[in-house]
Each structure stands twice: as structure tokens, then as C-alpha cells.
Write a protein that holds these residues in place. Structure first.
Motif, PDB file in Angstrom:
ATOM      1  N   ASN A 140     -18.212  83.307 -23.258  1.00  0.00           N
ATOM      2  CA  ASN A 140     -19.542  82.332 -23.762  1.00  0.00           C
ATOM      3  C   ASN A 140     -20.366  83.112 -24.709  1.00  0.00           C
ATOM      4  OD1 ASN A 140     -21.075  83.480 -21.255  1.00  0.00           O
ATOM      5  ND2 ASN A 140     -19.920  82.253 -20.418  1.00  0.00           N
ATOM      6  N   PHE A 141     -21.145  82.577 -25.604  1.00  0.00           N
ATOM      7  CA  PHE A 141     -21.910  83.091 -26.119  1.00  0.00           C
ATOM      8  C   PHE A 141     -22.790  83.953 -25.513  1.00  0.00           C
ATOM      9  CE2 PHE A 141     -25.628  83.938 -29.364  1.00  0.00           C
ATOM     10  CZ  PHE A 141     -24.908  84.302 -30.476  1.00  0.00           C
ATOM     11  N   PRO A 142     -23.257  85.278 -25.621  1.00  0.00           N
ATOM     12  CA  PRO A 142     -24.022  86.252 -25.125  1.00  0.00           C
ATOM     13  C   PRO A 142     -25.268  85.760 -24.800  1.00  0.00           C
ATOM     14  CG  PRO A 142     -22.663  87.466 -26.560  1.00  0.00           C
ATOM     15  CD  PRO A 142     -22.186  86.338 -26.736  1.00  0.00           C
ATOM     16  N   GLY A 143     -25.872  85.837 -23.763  1.00  0.00           N
ATOM     17  CA  GLY A 143     -27.455  85.243 -23.517  1.00  0.00           C
ATOM     18  C   GLY A 143     -27.304  83.660 -23.020  1.00  0.00           C
ATOM     19  N   THR A 144     -26.146  83.099 -23.065  1.00  0.00           N
ATOM     20  CA  THR A 144     -26.059  81.784 -22.723  1.00  0.00           C
ATOM     21  C   THR A 144     -25.334  81.773 -21.245  1.00  0.00           C
ATOM     22  OG1 THR A 144     -24.119  81.149 -23.808  1.00  0.00           O
ATOM     23  CG2 THR A 144     -26.256  81.132 -24.935  1.00  0.00           C
ATOM     24  N   LYS A 145     -25.021  82.570 -20.515  1.00  0.00           N
ATOM     25  CA  LYS A 145     -24.112  82.589 -19.215  1.00  0.00           C
ATOM     26  C   LYS A 145     -24.428  81.473 -18.358  1.00  0.00           C
ATOM     27  CE  LYS A 145     -22.157  86.428 -17.589  1.00  0.00           C
ATOM     28  NZ  LYS A 145     -20.812  85.974 -18.027  1.00  0.00           N
ATOM     29  N   GLU A 146     -25.739  81.243 -17.910  1.00  0.00           N
ATOM     30  CA  GLU A 146     -25.898  80.471 -16.736  1.00  0.00           C
ATOM     31  C   GLU A 146     -25.842  78.898 -17.221  1.00  0.00           C
ATOM     32  OE1 GLU A 146     -28.008  82.869 -18.282  1.00  0.00           O
ATOM     33  OE2 GLU A 146     -28.764  84.110 -16.694  1.00  0.00           O
ATOM     34  N   ILE A 147     -26.209  78.647 -18.404  1.00  0.00           N
ATOM     35  CA  ILE A 147     -26.134  77.087 -18.860  1.00  0.00           C
ATOM     36  C   ILE A 147     -24.734  77.050 -19.343  1.00  0.00           C
ATOM     37  CG2 ILE A 147     -26.650  77.592 -21.557  1.00  0.00           C
ATOM     38  CD1 ILE A 147     -28.166  74.797 -19.210  1.00  0.00           C
ATOM     39  N   SER A 148     -24.111  77.920 -19.866  1.00  0.00           N
ATOM     40  CA  SER A 148     -22.614  77.582 -20.182  1.00  0.00           C
ATOM     41  C   SER A 148     -21.746  77.482 -18.899  1.00  0.00           C
ATOM     42  CB  SER A 148     -21.940  78.802 -20.744  1.00  0.00           C
ATOM     43  OG  SER A 148     -22.516  79.091 -22.097  1.00  0.00           O
ATOM     44  N   ILE A 149     -22.179  78.218 -17.658  1.00  0.00           N
ATOM     45  CA  ILE A 149     -21.380  78.075 -16.444  1.00  0.00           C
ATOM     46  C   ILE A 149     -21.565  76.873 -15.808  1.00  0.00           C
ATOM     47  CG2 ILE A 149     -21.349  78.787 -13.928  1.00  0.00           C
ATOM     48  CD1 ILE A 149     -21.761  81.864 -15.355  1.00  0.00           C
ATOM     49  N   LYS A 150     -23.128  76.202 -16.045  1.00  0.00           N
ATOM     50  CA  LYS A 150     -23.507  75.167 -15.483  1.00  0.00           C
ATOM     51  C   LYS A 150     -22.737  73.853 -16.158  1.00  0.00           C
ATOM     52  CE  LYS A 150     -27.367  72.075 -14.886  1.00  0.00           C
ATOM     53  NZ  LYS A 150     -28.915  71.950 -14.434  1.00  0.00           N
ATOM     54  N   ALA A 151     -22.725  73.921 -17.374  1.00  0.00           N
ATOM     55  CA  ALA A 151     -21.739  73.022 -18.204  1.00  0.00           C
ATOM     56  C   ALA A 151     -20.516  72.849 -17.685  1.00  0.00           C
ATOM     57  CB  ALA A 151     -22.123  73.133 -19.521  1.00  0.00           C
ATOM     58  N   VAL A 152     -19.836  74.286 -17.641  1.00  0.00           N
ATOM     59  CA  VAL A 152     -18.336  74.247 -17.046  1.00  0.00           C
ATOM     60  C   VAL A 152     -18.100  73.450 -15.896  1.00  0.00           C
ATOM     61  CG1 VAL A 152     -16.410  75.766 -16.129  1.00  0.00           C
ATOM     62  CG2 VAL A 152     -17.672  76.138 -18.508  1.00  0.00           C
ATOM     63  N   LEU A 153     -19.098  73.676 -14.858  1.00  0.00           N
ATOM     64  CA  LEU A 153     -18.807  73.091 -13.732  1.00  0.00           C
ATOM     65  C   LEU A 153     -19.325  71.616 -13.625  1.00  0.00           C
ATOM     66  CD1 LEU A 153     -20.870  75.812 -11.369  1.00  0.00           C
ATOM     67  CD2 LEU A 153     -18.182  75.280 -11.644  1.00  0.00           C
ATOM     68  N   ALA A 154     -20.217  70.925 -14.717  1.00  0.00           N
ATOM     69  CA  ALA A 154     -20.509  69.801 -14.836  1.00  0.00           C
ATOM     70  C   ALA A 154     -19.348  68.728 -15.507  1.00  0.00           C
ATOM     71  CB  ALA A 154     -21.656  69.607 -15.693  1.00  0.00           C
ATOM     72  N   GLY A 155     -18.381  69.479 -16.032  1.00  0.00           N
ATOM     73  CA  GLY A 155     -17.366  68.893 -16.556  1.00  0.00           C
ATOM     74  C   GLY A 155     -16.254  68.936 -15.741  1.00  0.00           C
ATOM     75  N   GLY A 156     -16.200  69.212 -14.525  1.00  0.00           N
ATOM     76  CA  GLY A 156     -15.195  69.373 -13.459  1.00  0.00           C
ATOM     77  C   GLY A 156     -14.194  70.417 -13.612  1.00  0.00           C
ATOM     78  N   ALA A 157     -14.587  71.449 -14.362  1.00  0.00           N
ATOM     79  CA  ALA A 157     -13.588  72.692 -14.472  1.00  0.00           C
ATOM     80  C   ALA A 157     -14.514  73.835 -13.437  1.00  0.00           C
ATOM     81  CB  ALA A 157     -13.584  73.331 -15.936  1.00  0.00           C
ATOM     82  N   THR A 158     -13.711  74.897 -13.271  1.00  0.00           N
ATOM     83  CA  THR A 158     -14.296  76.118 -12.526  1.00  0.00           C
ATOM     84  C   THR A 158     -14.351  77.273 -13.576  1.00  0.00           C
ATOM     85  OG1 THR A 158     -13.855  77.292 -10.329  1.00  0.00           O
ATOM     86  CG2 THR A 158     -12.063  76.829 -11.577  1.00  0.00           C
ATOM     87  N   VAL A 159     -15.070  78.187 -12.789  1.00  0.00           N
ATOM     88  CA  VAL A 159     -15.419  79.378 -13.679  1.00  0.00           C
ATOM     89  C   VAL A 159     -14.225  80.618 -13.162  1.00  0.00           C
ATOM     90  CG1 VAL A 159     -17.072  81.245 -13.924  1.00  0.00           C
ATOM     91  CG2 VAL A 159     -17.668  78.830 -13.446  1.00  0.00           C
ATOM     92  N   HIS A 160     -13.427  80.902 -14.154  1.00  0.00           N
ATOM     93  CA  HIS A 160     -12.493  81.879 -13.895  1.00  0.00           C
ATOM     94  C   HIS A 160     -13.052  83.388 -13.584  1.00  0.00           C
ATOM     95  CE1 HIS A 160      -9.370  84.694 -14.900  1.00  0.00           C
ATOM     96  NE2 HIS A 160      -9.928  85.253 -15.841  1.00  0.00           N
TER      97      HIS A 160
END
Length: 280
Positions: free
Chosen positions: A132-152
Motif C-alpha cells: 500500500n502507499f507508504p503512510g496509509t497502512k492502517e486505512i488500507s488494511i481497514k479497507a481490505v478487511l471491509a471488502g472481505g479479503a484478508t491481509v497477507h
């Protein structure tokens, strides 16, 4: 659920309003009671509505309603509503809206990936990378989980994953350094990336717990899965590199255990209509 801290949100607000809102102040409308609403222009999976609402509260407004992150929203649907003065709502308007649009874009693409992949295998797991774009990890992870995926992989500290850039420094047979690593971190999985069928088989025999099959064609992934399963090895097999919405079903149908992708991070934000209007 991941929630960005007040400190984080205050910093985002300060970037947009470092010294007040010149336009609203000069127009003299800052004290007029007002309402702000968000409506989806296209079908989307909403994300970061909690943070957008909190920004309004931090600016002095009141939250009336919002849908939780992960909610599917239809075109034209009202999904977020707040009140305050025109001054307070204009303070939070643009940064709150933009955060929701970008986060919802990631969540929507992640959801489409999951839906596409499960057309090929209903039990497949879709994991999104740390690209994810540096500095956006928290919101990017939140978005991935909201979409039904998981974090690798959240980062380098919690997983043991060997790439070619590591292996170039290693001497001796693969079995030796796999055994050394397992002795040092017995509670961790030994994960190794490879890009050929034959090497995948050698690494599985050497004791790898997880193999990332990187940028391999669908047919090669299917062959690697079949041959490793025939050997009775319990290695987890993940297709990665170039996995996207258009080919996710084909990769999932190979029988691999997981798809790993960065594609959900790249694309346009969702389009949300924001309206601020006087009350009464």
C-alpha cells in the motif's frame, strides 16, 4: 475493526485547515446551522465512514447516522449524515470525503476480487499484500478487511518469508537453512517464494510450510498444486504476482489455497456526492 486515532485524524484535518477556513470566514456563513450528507454515485463497499464521522465531531459537529465499513451501498443511497454549523462542516468536508472515497475504492476492489475468486473456488482465501502507499497502512488494511479479503503480511516483523533476494546470500542445500530457521522460530511458518514448478516441488520436499508461486501461469500453478498434492505434502500453496479481478477465478480453480495480490490498492477512488446545505 481498525479505527484511526483522534491524533491521526486531527493531523489529517490540520493538513487541510492549517490556519482556518478563509472562504467560509470571509463569506460570514460560519455560524449558520447546516447538514452534510454523502450519497454513493455508483455501487460500492463503503469504508472509513467511522473516521469521517469522527472528523466532524472533532471539528465541533454532530453525527446523525452512517453505515459501518464493509456495507454495500447502492447508487444514490444516503449512507452518511451529520449536522453542525456551516463553519464546522466545511472544516471537515473535503478531507472526510476524500478519505471515504479512497478507502471505499480499495474496499470495493477487494470485494470484487473475492467475488471473482470464489467463482473459481468457493473456499479460496484472498490476501492483500503490504504494497500500500507508504503512510496509509492502517486505512488500507481497514479497507481490505471491509471488502472481505484478508491481509497477507502486515510487515517484516511478524512473518518469515524468503525471497530470491534472501536466497542469494545463503550457502548449502535448502534443507539445511530451512532446518536452521525452523529451530530458531518453531512457532512460525517457513514461507518461501518460487517461480517454477520443479523448484516448488523441491522446496515442498525440503520442508517449506507455505510456497508463494510467483507470476506463474495458471497452468503451471495447477501443475505444481497437483504434483505436490500427489506427494502427500501438506504445504500451503499461494498464487501471487499478477493476480487480479480478470484472472482470479482461473487461479482459484487450480486448487491452490490462497491468492495473494496488490491489485486492490491501484485504481480510481469511489465517487461520492457530498452536499452541505442550511437547515430550515
Amino acid at each position: 475493526m481498525i479505527l484511526l486515532s483522534d491524533e491521526h485524524l486531527t493531523r489529517l484535518l490540520a493538513q487541510d485547515v492549517p490556519c482556518g477556513d478563509l472562504t467560509t470566514d470571509v463569506l460570514g456563513i460560519e455560524d449558520i446551522p447546516a447538514r452534510m450528507t454523502f450519497r454513493a454515485r455508483d455501487r460500492m463497499v463503503a469504508c472509513a465512514c467511522e473516521e469521517a464521522a469522527r472528523m466532524v465531531e472533532l471539528s465541533g459537529g454532530e453525527v446523525l447516522s452512517f453505515v459501518p465499513s464493509g456495507t454495500a451501498v447502492e447508487p444514490g443511497e444516503l449512507f452518511w449524515e451529520v449536522e453542525g454549523t456551516a463553519g464546522t462542516l466545511h472544516l471537515a468536508w473535503k478531507v472526510a470525503l476524500t478519505l471515504v472515497e479512497y478507502a471505499s475504492g480499495i474496499a470495493t476492489r477487494a470485494n470484487r476480487l473475492v467475488v471473482a475468486a470464489r467463482a473459481g473456488n468457493p473456499d479460496i482465501v484472498v490476501g492483500c499484500t503490504r504494497k500500500n502507499f507508504p503512510g496509509t497502512k492502517e486505512i488500507s488494511i481497514k479497507a481490505v478487511l471491509a471488502g472481505g479479503a484478508t491481509v497477507h503480511r502486515l510487515g517484516l516483523s511478524e512473518t518469515f518469508l524468503v525471497f530470491d533476494n534472501h536466497r542469494r546470500f545463503l550457502k548449502g542445500p535448502v534443507e539445511s537453512w530451512v532446518a536452521r530457521a525452523r529451530a530458531q522460530i518453531p512457532e512460525k511458518k517457513i514461507c518461501i517464494e518460487t517461480d517454477t514448478v520443479e523448484e516448488a516441488i523441491r522446496l515442498a520436499r525440503a520442508g517449506a510450510d507455505v510456497l508463494q508461486l510467483d507470476k506463474m501461469p495458471v497452468a503451471d500453478v495447477a501443475e505444481a498444486v497437483a504434483r505436490i498434492r500427489e506427494l502427500g505434502l501438506s504445504c500451503v500453496l499461494a498464487a501471487t504476482g499478477g493476480v487480479n479481478e480478470s484472472n482470479a477465478a482461473a487461479y482459484a480453480a487450480t486448487g491452490c489455497d490462497m491468492l495473494i495480490t496488490s491489485s486492490c490498492y491501484f485504481g480510481r477512488p469511489c465517487d461520492v456526492k457530498a452536499v452541505i446545505e442550511p437547515i430550515g
